[in-house]
Motif scaffolding. Structure first.
Motif, PDB file in Angstrom:
ATOM      1  N   SER A  47       0.771  -1.178  -0.184  1.00 51.99           N
ATOM      2  CA  SER A  47       0.017   0.020  -0.101  1.00 51.99           C
ATOM      3  C   SER A  47       0.810   1.169  -0.081  1.00 51.99           C
ATOM      4  CB  SER A  47      -0.929   0.197   1.332  1.00 51.99           C
ATOM      5  OG  SER A  47      -1.924  -1.088   1.349  1.00 51.99           O
ATOM      6  N   GLY A  48       0.168   2.304  -0.615  1.00 52.61           N
ATOM      7  CA  GLY A  48       0.874   3.651  -0.628  1.00 52.61           C
ATOM      8  C   GLY A  48       0.062   4.377   0.562  1.00 52.61           C
ATOM      9  N   LEU A  49       1.020   5.253   1.362  1.00 54.76           N
ATOM     10  CA  LEU A  49       0.662   6.329   2.208  1.00 54.76           C
ATOM     11  C   LEU A  49       0.005   7.435   1.856  1.00 54.76           C
ATOM     12  CD1 LEU A  49       3.403   5.457   4.865  1.00 54.76           C
ATOM     13  CD2 LEU A  49       1.332   4.130   4.444  1.00 54.76           C
ATOM     14  N   GLY A  50      -1.012   7.686   2.532  1.00 52.36           N
ATOM     15  CA  GLY A  50      -1.622   9.284   2.320  1.00 52.36           C
ATOM     16  C   GLY A  50      -1.221  10.130   3.385  1.00 52.36           C
ATOM     17  N   PRO A  90       3.630  11.449   4.196  1.00 46.62           N
ATOM     18  CA  PRO A  90       5.031  10.468   4.931  1.00 46.62           C
ATOM     19  C   PRO A  90       5.986  10.135   3.693  1.00 46.62           C
ATOM     20  CG  PRO A  90       2.861   9.643   5.374  1.00 46.62           C
ATOM     21  CD  PRO A  90       2.476  10.709   4.373  1.00 46.62           C
ATOM     22  N   GLY A  91       7.119  10.051   4.061  1.00 46.66           N
ATOM     23  CA  GLY A  91       8.249   9.743   3.059  1.00 46.66           C
ATOM     24  C   GLY A  91       8.578   8.264   2.961  1.00 46.66           C
ATOM     25  N   THR A 118      -4.359   9.857  12.437  1.00 40.95           N
ATOM     26  CA  THR A 118      -5.202   9.225  11.320  1.00 40.95           C
ATOM     27  C   THR A 118      -4.023   9.198  10.092  1.00 40.95           C
ATOM     28  OG1 THR A 118      -7.350   9.870  11.929  1.00 40.95           O
ATOM     29  CG2 THR A 118      -6.871   9.163   9.620  1.00 40.95           C
ATOM     30  N   LEU A 119      -4.125   7.849   9.652  1.00 37.82           N
ATOM     31  CA  LEU A 119      -2.907   7.697   8.471  1.00 37.82           C
ATOM     32  C   LEU A 119      -3.605   6.827   7.402  1.00 37.82           C
ATOM     33  CD1 LEU A 119      -0.085   7.807   7.320  1.00 37.82           C
ATOM     34  CD2 LEU A 119       0.509   5.827   8.575  1.00 37.82           C
ATOM     35  N   PRO A 120      -4.094   7.650   6.498  1.00 34.32           N
ATOM     36  CA  PRO A 120      -4.885   6.819   5.442  1.00 34.32           C
ATOM     37  C   PRO A 120      -3.751   6.224   4.316  1.00 34.32           C
ATOM     38  CG  PRO A 120      -4.773   9.121   4.928  1.00 34.32           C
ATOM     39  CD  PRO A 120      -4.109   8.801   6.207  1.00 34.32           C
ATOM     40  N   TYR A 121      -4.347   4.844   3.920  1.00 38.00           N
ATOM     41  CA  TYR A 121      -3.482   4.276   2.768  1.00 38.00           C
ATOM     42  C   TYR A 121      -4.376   3.734   1.827  1.00 38.00           C
ATOM     43  CZ  TYR A 121      -5.280   0.112   5.315  1.00 38.00           C
ATOM     44  OH  TYR A 121      -6.039  -0.864   5.943  1.00 38.00           O
TER      45      TYR A 121
END
Length: 276
Positions: A47-50, A90-91, A118-121
């Motif tokens: 997954s990629g992070l938002g 995020p990097g 909150t960390l969307p992915y």
């Protein structure tokens, strides 16, 4: 649980432990800095992070960071901690597992307090898979079964696409699939199929047909939500045909990452000419 003695002296508390023997001193002064690490989150796929968002007091005194990897416990294969930039992005590289960290610092008269993160992915999208496509005997129609609530009003699912995917991943009920009812219907030609999606995305279907000797597919029906369809065979000339079902996960993904899967039926005959 191994602390054996607590002793208050002035503005300090001393704690003695017996296994192993140690002495701890706790004061009333606030630390200049501190760190909190979250539990590791399994996103179920690469997954990629938002953009990360936080609810905090004095958030300018909190620096967020993330790291990612493809093992359930962080090890040397994981990425290094990467600071979240000013926009909240995020990097860290794409991976299945993710962990975030908050680094706190204090200033004179100011201390940070973090209440939620909150960390969307977005999962790597997998192509839908049409696993079967059946051509029913001629004269068999398929009718959708409508359910009603206690007041006699037709009931819907009440579940949107995002909730259906979330429920499917956690084992809760998703959108119910009620098998259609078979009825005798003169001239009916019905098709029924099954499809799966690893991301638990909502699927829509486009149906195409062509003559067995033709090469060009013609649109039969677009955006079918059910996994069955019935046509009136009188609308087609006698002959041998093939149907193609194209499943799309576009309802659950951005247009540039939506994928399709498809399957062709076995040839079937339409013969509405009476014997001579």
């Amino acid at each position: 649980e191994q602390t054996t003695v607590l002793l208050a002296s002035g503005n300090r508390v001393y704690a003695a432990s017996a296994n192993i023997g140690k002495l701890f001193s706790v004061g009333d002064a606030k630390a200049a800095s501190g760190t909190y690490e979250s539990v590791v989150k399994d996103t179920d796929a690469v997954s990629g992070l938002g953009k990360i968002s936080v609810k905090a007091q004095n958030p300018d005194l909190i620096q967020m960071a993330t790291r990612t990897g493809n093992t359930s416990a962080p090890d040397k294969t994981w990425s290094d901690w990467a600071a979240v930039d000013a926009s909240g992005l995020p990097g860290s590289p794409k991976a299945r597992f993710v962990q975030w960290k908050a680094v706190f610092r204090s200033e004179t008269g100011k201390a940070p307090s973090l209440s939620s993160v909150t960390l969307p992915y977005l999962q790597q999208n997998f192509r839908p898979d049409v696993t079967s496509l059946d051509v029913l005997p001629s004269g068999v129609g398929l009718v959708k079964i409508q359910t009603f609530n206690a007041s006699g009003v037709p009931s819907g699912t009440g579940i949107d696409a995002a909730t259906a995917r979330s429920n499917a991943r956690t084992g809760l009920p998703g959108v119910p699939r009620v098998p259609p009812r078979r009825v005798n219907q003169k001239g009916a030609q019905s098709f029924q199929w099954t499809a799966t999606d690893k991301n638990q995305d909502v699927l829509n279907y486009d149906l195409y047909y062509r003559g067995d000797s033709e090469r060009t597919w013609k649109l039969l029906k677009r955006d079918v939500e059910d996994t069955f369809y019935t046509i009136d065979s009188d609308t087609l000339p006698d002959g041998t045909y093939v149907v193609r079902v194209v499943a799309s996960d576009g309802a659950s993904n951005p247009a540039d990452s939506a994928l399709v899967g498809e399957m062709e039926s076995q040839p079937f005959s339409i013969d509405n000419t009476p014997p001579m």
